[in-house]
Scaffold this active site. Sequence first.
Site, mmCIF file in Angstrom:
data_model
loop_
_atom_site.group_PDB
_atom_site.id
_atom_site.type_symbol
_atom_site.label_atom_id
_atom_site.label_comp_id
_atom_site.label_asym_id
_atom_site.label_seq_id
_atom_site.Cartn_x
_atom_site.Cartn_y
_atom_site.Cartn_z
ATOM 1 N N ASP A 1 -7.611 0.687 0.627
ATOM 2 C CA ASP A 1 -6.198 0.335 0.810
ATOM 3 C C ASP A 1 -5.731 -0.660 -0.253
ATOM 4 O O ASP A 1 -4.595 -0.594 -0.732
ATOM 5 C CB ASP A 1 -5.978 -0.288 2.191
ATOM 6 C CG ASP A 1 -6.100 0.721 3.322
ATOM 7 O OD1 ASP A 1 -6.072 1.930 3.044
ATOM 8 O OD2 ASP A 1 -6.225 0.287 4.488
ATOM 9 N N GLU B 1 0.834 -1.201 0.000
ATOM 10 C CA GLU B 1 0.000 0.000 0.000
ATOM 11 C C GLU B 1 0.872 1.256 0.000
ATOM 12 O O GLU B 1 0.593 2.234 -0.708
ATOM 13 C CB GLU B 1 -0.909 -0.013 1.223
ATOM 14 C CG GLU B 1 -1.815 1.212 1.341
ATOM 15 C CD GLU B 1 -2.429 1.331 2.723
ATOM 16 O OE1 GLU B 1 -3.081 2.351 2.995
ATOM 17 O OE2 GLU B 1 -2.257 0.408 3.549
ATOM 18 N N ASP C 1 0.709 3.884 -3.099
ATOM 19 C CA ASP C 1 0.313 5.270 -2.870
ATOM 20 C C ASP C 1 1.239 6.223 -3.615
ATOM 21 O O ASP C 1 0.789 7.177 -4.253
ATOM 22 C CB ASP C 1 0.333 5.570 -1.371
ATOM 23 C CG ASP C 1 0.063 7.033 -1.068
ATOM 24 O OD1 ASP C 1 -1.063 7.501 -1.315
ATOM 25 O OD2 ASP C 1 0.992 7.718 -0.600
ATOM 26 N N GLU D 1 -4.367 0.682 -3.759
ATOM 27 C CA GLU D 1 -2.959 1.076 -3.815
ATOM 28 C C GLU D 1 -2.041 -0.141 -3.744
ATOM 29 O O GLU D 1 -0.997 -0.175 -4.405
ATOM 30 C CB GLU D 1 -2.660 2.051 -2.678
ATOM 31 C CG GLU D 1 -3.402 3.372 -2.831
ATOM 32 C CD GLU D 1 -3.293 4.269 -1.620
ATOM 33 O OE1 GLU D 1 -3.286 5.500 -1.797
ATOM 34 O OE2 GLU D 1 -3.227 3.749 -0.485
#
Length: 215
Positions: A108, A39, A43, A111
Amino acid sequence: MDFLSKYGIKIKNQNLLLTALTHSSYAYENHCEDYERLEFLGDAVLQVIMSEYFYKNTTLKEGQMSKERSSFVCEEALACYVKQVGYDKYIRVGHGLVGHINDTIIADTFEAVLAVIYLECGLEVCQKYIYEIVIPYVENHEGFFSDYKTSLQELVQTDKKSLEYILVESTGEAHNMQFKVNVVVDGIVLGSGIGKSKKEAEQKAAAAAIRKCAR
């Protein structure tokens, strides 16, 4: 799991993809890795792709680009994209969360899966994927609302009421904290929110308060 095949993406490392769909609660119960590291990487990849898009395709100022970008990478937006691609049903959670997977967890994984695509296929494939999933929302001006605190503040100021956010509790280890915040208007709790940061929890509390006021 072939939910990415319709986008022309083939992931050879299926174990890595499975990790991207594994919540910490499941990982704890089954002694395996969760999606949090992926994640983190995903991101950054998403931010780069979206930032480049707004830089190349608009003449917006820095602050405006940041605001526009945030409306398409907020929790509500990412959860929507996951459901569109259709892999929310593959997310693995602990026994206590079965049947109760919220949008925070779903978001979540967007990502985390993007990170897997990056590691397996590279940035160019990630960009193509984001342009197919996310950019249509941008071009159709279908933004997602994320700044609930500002809207609640404006609502409260209109009625000349007091407003404050109170941290109720914080739990978890340093790398995986969870915060609960109440928003209090004129001494009355109008909403509560839980998030990975106090800022996220405040936004969720404000959203809950707005929904309550609208009833």
